[in-house]
Motif scaffolding. Structure first.
Motif, short mmCIF file in Angstrom:
data_model
loop_
_atom_site.label_atom_id
_atom_site.label_comp_id
_atom_site.label_asym_id
_atom_site.label_seq_id
_atom_site.Cartn_x
_atom_site.Cartn_y
_atom_site.Cartn_z
N GLY A 33 -4.95 -11.48 -3.18
CA GLY A 33 -3.57 -11.60 -2.71
C GLY A 33 -2.68 -12.14 -3.81
O GLY A 33 -3.12 -12.47 -4.91
N GLY A 34 -1.38 -12.22 -3.53
CA GLY A 34 -0.42 -12.77 -4.47
C GLY A 34 -0.07 -11.85 -5.62
O GLY A 34 0.54 -12.28 -6.60
N LEU A 35 -0.41 -10.59 -5.53
CA LEU A 35 -0.19 -9.68 -6.65
C LEU A 35 1.24 -9.16 -6.74
O LEU A 35 1.67 -8.73 -7.81
N VAL A 36 1.99 -9.20 -5.66
CA VAL A 36 3.39 -8.78 -5.72
C VAL A 36 4.14 -9.71 -6.67
O VAL A 36 4.99 -9.28 -7.45
N LYS A 37 3.77 -10.99 -6.67
CA LYS A 37 4.43 -11.98 -7.54
C LYS A 37 4.22 -11.69 -9.02
O LYS A 37 5.04 -12.08 -9.86
N VAL A 38 3.11 -11.04 -9.39
CA VAL A 38 2.86 -10.73 -10.80
C VAL A 38 3.21 -9.29 -11.17
O VAL A 38 2.86 -8.82 -12.24
N VAL A 43 5.03 -1.83 -9.60
CA VAL A 43 4.30 -0.71 -10.19
C VAL A 43 3.72 0.21 -9.11
O VAL A 43 3.87 1.43 -9.17
N LEU A 44 3.06 -0.38 -8.12
CA LEU A 44 2.36 0.41 -7.11
C LEU A 44 3.22 0.76 -5.90
O LEU A 44 2.86 1.63 -5.13
N GLY A 45 4.30 0.04 -5.71
CA GLY A 45 5.14 0.25 -4.54
C GLY A 45 4.65 -0.63 -3.40
O GLY A 45 3.72 -1.43 -3.55
N ARG A 46 5.29 -0.48 -2.28
CA ARG A 46 4.94 -1.26 -1.10
C ARG A 46 4.66 -0.30 0.04
O ARG A 46 5.59 0.21 0.66
N GLU A 51 0.45 3.40 5.88
CA GLU A 51 0.06 3.92 4.57
C GLU A 51 -0.89 2.98 3.84
O GLU A 51 -0.72 1.76 3.87
N THR A 52 -1.90 3.54 3.21
CA THR A 52 -2.82 2.81 2.36
C THR A 52 -2.97 3.60 1.07
O THR A 52 -3.22 4.80 1.11
N LEU A 53 -2.81 2.95 -0.06
CA LEU A 53 -2.97 3.63 -1.34
C LEU A 53 -4.37 3.38 -1.88
O LEU A 53 -4.83 2.24 -1.90
N TRP A 78 -4.74 -0.61 -1.96
CA TRP A 78 -3.54 -1.44 -1.94
C TRP A 78 -2.86 -1.21 -0.59
O TRP A 78 -2.52 -0.08 -0.25
N TYR A 79 -2.71 -2.28 0.18
CA TYR A 79 -2.17 -2.10 1.53
C TYR A 79 -1.55 -3.39 2.05
O TYR A 79 -1.71 -4.46 1.48
#
Length: 103
Positions: A33-38, A43-46, A51-53, A78-79
């Protein structure tokens, strides 16, 4: 061969992992977790609620205890872990499969 990293990788990010992110003795969730902050969200979107990438990923695990990093190419997901909640804000995580530590 003389290449720049930008010619090889689309994106790169780093995060200091907590015990629950990576230690088998502390968690069996296999999620970071916490990857949106970095910057992962940029890059991957939300992904949306339905949806699951799934992405191929090169993961490098570096510790102070060993001289050699553990490197693995694998499929990650990524989800939004809160996608079924109508009242909570999204929380994105990267799911990875358990790695064989003896590779």
């Amino acid at each position: 061969m003389n290449q720049n990293l930008r010619d090889i990788f689309q994106a790169a990010a780093g995060k200091y992992l907590s015990a629950v992110d990576a230690e088998v003795t502390r968690s069996h969730q296999h999620e970071i977790g916490g990857l949106v902050k970095v910057g992962f969200g940029d890059v991957l979107g939300r992904p949306g609620k339905d949806e699951t990438l799934e992405l191929m990923c090169k993961m490098v695990y570096i510790t102070d205890e060993t001289g050699e990093p553990l490197i693995a190419d694998d499929l990650v997901t990524w989800y939004d872990v809160r996608r079924k909640s109508k009242t909570r804000a999204p929380e994105y995580r990267l799911y990875y499969r358990e790695m064989n530590r003896h590779r």
